[in-house]
Write an enzyme that holds these catalytic residues in place. Structure first.
Site, short mmCIF file in Angstrom:
data_model
loop_
_atom_site.label_atom_id
_atom_site.label_comp_id
_atom_site.label_asym_id
_atom_site.label_seq_id
_atom_site.Cartn_x
_atom_site.Cartn_y
_atom_site.Cartn_z
N THR A 1 0.81 -1.21 0.00
CA THR A 1 0.00 0.00 0.00
C THR A 1 0.85 1.27 0.00
OG1 THR A 1 -0.19 -0.12 2.42
CG2 THR A 1 -1.99 -1.06 1.12
N GLY A 2 2.17 1.13 -0.05
CA GLY A 2 3.05 2.29 -0.16
C GLY A 2 3.02 2.86 -1.58
N ASP B 1 -1.61 -1.46 7.45
CA ASP B 1 -2.44 -0.26 7.54
C ASP B 1 -3.78 -0.51 6.86
OD1 ASP B 1 -3.63 2.29 7.24
OD2 ASP B 1 -1.68 3.25 7.41
N ASP C 1 1.96 -7.92 9.53
CA ASP C 1 3.24 -7.25 9.74
C ASP C 1 4.35 -8.27 9.51
OD1 ASP C 1 5.54 -5.95 10.90
OD2 ASP C 1 4.18 -4.67 12.04
N LYS D 1 11.88 3.25 6.73
CA LYS D 1 12.82 3.83 5.78
C LYS D 1 13.20 5.29 6.05
CE LYS D 1 9.99 2.77 2.39
NZ LYS D 1 8.73 2.34 3.02
N LYS E 1 21.31 4.01 0.94
CA LYS E 1 21.81 4.26 2.30
C LYS E 1 22.44 3.01 2.92
CE LYS E 1 18.71 8.13 3.08
NZ LYS E 1 18.39 8.25 1.66
N ARG F 1 5.91 8.77 -0.77
CA ARG F 1 5.47 9.33 0.51
C ARG F 1 6.68 9.56 1.41
NH1 ARG F 1 1.91 5.71 1.56
NH2 ARG F 1 3.18 4.47 2.96
N ARG G 1 20.60 16.26 9.36
CA ARG G 1 19.93 15.55 10.43
C ARG G 1 20.84 14.43 10.94
NH1 ARG G 1 14.61 13.81 7.28
NH2 ARG G 1 16.27 13.12 5.87
#
Length: 340
Positions: free
Chosen positions: A17-18, A42, A65, A89, A131, A176, A266
């Site tokens: 659903t991402g 979700d 999950d 992420k 990353k 997102r 950050r």
């Protein structure tokens, strides 16, 4: 594998659903699979996705999950192909909650590996991140370990026929939590955008490119590889300027009224990103639009598989060493993908 890899197949999209998951499901539907199981935790996003797609007989929505082994094992039964997109992420969230990142990105991936082997799934494609290379943050470190689990699973799978491989993404424009939706929101709400460092560079890819790479990896992989798309490098300063210019055009705003506030890096954040290390390049093939990084863990004959492709020269693939694309090229990507 043939181009009909997905025709009449049973497919599980974990994290479906991402942003990338939804686009992937849309593309897979074009191949007329027998069923797509959309697995995520979700329920509201599943409700939204079902409304967007309309009722389809070959889509199932499963709440669960990856941290829950029994649930992912049941979801994997009878499946031919698994796309593993679920992850924590966001860098700051992982920095401040590192073991939560371990639970999802590492333990969750191992749960999926065991499930795939037990159910003799045909292929598993894991989505990783730039990353993961020389990681300086918890998110990257957990993604790197998950990559290693996937590669070693192809060696340790015993009699199972499952093929495990991974793809490495750069920053997916418009997904997102990515900067473009954030900049858009900031401009509309406060006429100010926050930038960590204007000179920062990033590998950027469109959602379409991310989905295409993921599906192609399932077609060509023989097991254990990590696939890396050749993608453009964007300087954050240029991206900011293009977003401001296009937003002002679209909403009739004065460009001079939009402020840019530099807030500094950050925790765990880098000035540039890498997609491949120099050490990895020694066992990497150039497939044209992407690289295939092979593993030395097992005795697969990659030279036979990739006999029509050349090995790359010694190199690292870093956003610091690549020429950034122009503002006009950034603009073309943003407009073609309707990101604003």
């Amino acid at each position: 594998m043939e181009d009909n890899t997905y025709y009449k197949k049973k497919i599980l999209v974990v994290g479906g659903t991402g942003t990338i998951g939804k686009r992937l499901v849309n593309e897979l539907l074009k191949h007329e699979p027998e069923v797509i199981r959309v697995f995520s935790r979700d329920e509201f996003k599943q409700f939204e996705m079902e409304n967007e797609l309309g009722h389809k007989d070959n889509i199932r929505y499963l709440i669960g999950d990856v941290r829950d082994y029994e649930r992912i094992e049941r979801a994997s039964k009878g499946i031919n192909v698994i796309f593993h997109l679920a992850a924590m992420k966001h860098v700051p969230a992982c920095e401040y909650n590192p073991f939560e990142a371990v639970k999802t990105n590492v333990i969750g991936t191992q749960n999926l590996i065991i499930s795939a082997i037990k159910n003799n799934v045909g292929r598993v494609i894991f989505t990783s991140s730039d990353k993961a290379i020389s990681p300086t943050n918890a998110m990257g470190a957990t993604k790197l370990l998950a990559e290693k689990l996937i590669s070693s699973a192809d060696y340790n799978k015993g009699e199972a026929k499952t093929i495990f491989s991974a793809v490495r993404f750069g920053n997916v424009m418009g997904s997102r939590g990515s900067v473009i939706p954030l900049f858009k929101k900031q401009i509309l709400e406060s006429k100010e955008i926050t930038v960590t460092n204007p000179e920062m560079s990033r590998f950027m890819m469109s959602i379409g490119q991310a989905v295409s790479l993921t599906m192609k990896a399932a077609l060509v992989s023989t097991g254990g590889e990590v696939f890396v798309l050749k993608m453009p490098v964007v300087r954050i300063k240029d991206l900011c300027e293009v977003v401001i210019e296009e937003m002002c055009k679209k909403y009739g705003m004065n460009k001079e009224s939009i402020r840019t506030k530099v807030v500094g890096l950050r925790p765990g954040e880098k000035m540039y990103e890498e997609l491949m290390t120099k050490e990895e390049s020694f066992s990497t093939y150039d497939l044209g639009e992407m690289f295939a990084i092979t593993t030395g863990l097992h005795e697969k004959d990659y030279e036979s598989t990739y006999k029509n492709y050349r090995k790359v020269n010694e190199m690292s693939y870093s956003s610091e060493e690549q020429e950034p694309i122009s503002k006009d090229q950034i603009r073309d990507i943003i407009l073609s993908e309707s990101l604003l």
